[in-house]
Design a protein around this motif. Sequence first.
Motif, mmCIF file in Angstrom:
data_model
loop_
_atom_site.group_PDB
_atom_site.id
_atom_site.type_symbol
_atom_site.label_atom_id
_atom_site.label_comp_id
_atom_site.label_asym_id
_atom_site.label_seq_id
_atom_site.Cartn_x
_atom_site.Cartn_y
_atom_site.Cartn_z
ATOM 1 N N GLN A 1 0.384 4.747 0.953
ATOM 2 C CA GLN A 1 -0.647 5.437 1.700
ATOM 3 C C GLN A 1 -0.214 6.842 2.099
ATOM 4 O OE1 GLN A 1 -1.103 2.484 4.803
ATOM 5 N NE2 GLN A 1 0.218 3.621 6.217
ATOM 6 N N ALA B 1 -3.430 5.602 -1.614
ATOM 7 C CA ALA B 1 -3.467 6.024 -3.022
ATOM 8 C C ALA B 1 -3.410 4.824 -3.953
ATOM 9 C CB ALA B 1 -2.316 6.981 -3.304
ATOM 10 N N ILE B 2 -2.563 3.833 -3.618
ATOM 11 C CA ILE B 2 -2.407 2.637 -4.454
ATOM 12 C C ILE B 2 -2.394 1.418 -3.544
ATOM 13 C CG2 ILE B 2 -0.960 1.413 -6.120
ATOM 14 C CD1 ILE B 2 0.239 4.147 -6.863
ATOM 15 N N HIS B 3 -3.319 0.510 -3.765
ATOM 16 C CA HIS B 3 -3.408 -0.757 -3.044
ATOM 17 C C HIS B 3 -3.119 -1.872 -4.041
ATOM 18 C CE1 HIS B 3 -5.022 -3.991 -0.507
ATOM 19 N NE2 HIS B 3 -5.817 -4.328 -1.510
ATOM 20 N N CYS C 1 -6.129 -4.130 -7.582
ATOM 21 C CA CYS C 1 -5.630 -2.782 -7.305
ATOM 22 C C CYS C 1 -6.821 -1.881 -6.974
ATOM 23 C CB CYS C 1 -4.858 -2.216 -8.497
ATOM 24 S SG CYS C 1 -3.251 -2.984 -8.747
ATOM 25 N N ASN C 2 -6.605 -0.995 -5.994
ATOM 26 C CA ASN C 2 -7.712 -0.157 -5.563
ATOM 27 C C ASN C 2 -7.169 1.085 -4.864
ATOM 28 O OD1 ASN C 2 -10.337 0.728 -5.006
ATOM 29 N ND2 ASN C 2 -11.022 -1.313 -4.416
ATOM 30 N N THR C 3 -8.090 1.961 -4.458
ATOM 31 C CA THR C 3 -7.775 3.183 -3.723
ATOM 32 C C THR C 3 -8.746 3.301 -2.551
ATOM 33 O OG1 THR C 3 -6.951 4.335 -5.689
ATOM 34 C CG2 THR C 3 -7.655 5.703 -3.840
ATOM 35 N N ASP D 1 -5.652 7.406 4.119
ATOM 36 C CA ASP D 1 -6.031 7.128 2.734
ATOM 37 C C ASP D 1 -4.920 6.329 2.057
ATOM 38 O OD1 ASP D 1 -8.373 8.478 3.068
ATOM 39 O OD2 ASP D 1 -7.768 10.266 1.947
ATOM 40 N N ASP E 1 0.832 -1.200 0.000
ATOM 41 C CA ASP E 1 0.000 0.000 0.000
ATOM 42 C C ASP E 1 0.863 1.246 0.000
ATOM 43 O OD1 ASP E 1 -2.356 -1.490 0.132
ATOM 44 O OD2 ASP E 1 -2.329 -1.541 2.329
ATOM 45 N N TRP F 1 -13.453 2.041 0.059
ATOM 46 C CA TRP F 1 -12.752 1.552 -1.111
ATOM 47 C C TRP F 1 -13.456 2.020 -2.381
ATOM 48 C CZ3 TRP F 1 -8.038 -0.168 -0.767
ATOM 49 C CH2 TRP F 1 -7.594 -0.781 0.401
ATOM 50 N N HIS G 1 -10.331 5.911 0.076
ATOM 51 C CA HIS G 1 -10.527 7.348 0.304
ATOM 52 C C HIS G 1 -11.577 7.551 1.384
ATOM 53 C CE1 HIS G 1 -10.651 11.620 -0.457
ATOM 54 N NE2 HIS G 1 -11.949 11.571 -0.690
#
Length: 252
Positions: free
Chosen positions: A59, A71-73, A87-89, A69, A57, A95, A91
């Motif tokens: 973050q 930014a890139i998972h 891949c996810n974000t 938060d 992550d 999710w 916020h």
Amino acid sequence: MSPGENLDPIPDCFILQPPVFHPVIPYVTTIFGGLHAGKMVMLQGVVPLRAHRFQVDFQCGCSLYPQPDIAIHFNPRFHTTKPHVICNTLHSGCWQREARWPGVALQRGASFLILFLFGNEEVKQVPCSRALPQGLWPGQVIIVRGLVLQEPKEFTLSLRDEASRTPVMLRASFTDRTLAWVSPWGFKKLISAPFLFYPQRFFEVLLLCQEGGLKLALNGQPLGSTNLDQQTLERLREVRISGSIQLYCVHY
């Protein structure tokens, strides 16, 4: 040039961050200068034989609780019939819409190397040329990041003026493992420092312009300077890179 001479303070975003070996999981660290165009993050490890998943992550903060938060998972999963990457974000605790990549090239029990490249440009091939519309002035920094090829011969970084002359050339020879400043007349001034270029390894070259010349750092290690008068620096109009490398970033 004065080998070992200290460089002036350099912004964190221009420094090659030292590697971390065998971190305890979960591992949280700060990325010097944050993520920006040209930043690279390399991850090496081994997937356990009974692994279900792991995640990386990027973050917005180093805390674990409350969760910042993300930014890139990046989340490879192995417990299904078809291993894949999610891949996810994240916020404000929610999710967003996920992206799913099938056919992940990661296997249980196998070692891996993952390279995260951040930027607004694709990988560049050499030779590569970039314009310096206003020349160089004190405080300006040139950063070159790339990957040395498997069987390298040499790498050169040249600064050319309006008449296509080359007042400044930095040359790394993999044959005799030397690093040198090369004058327009072919005279070489060897840099008395460890040779820090290695086949199939990443590198970062940093040139810091100051009054009276350029200071050099390689992989975060200061290697001294070369003398150039201000008029010559202001007349420089092109950065040219060639040799046995794959180029990822030219920043100035």
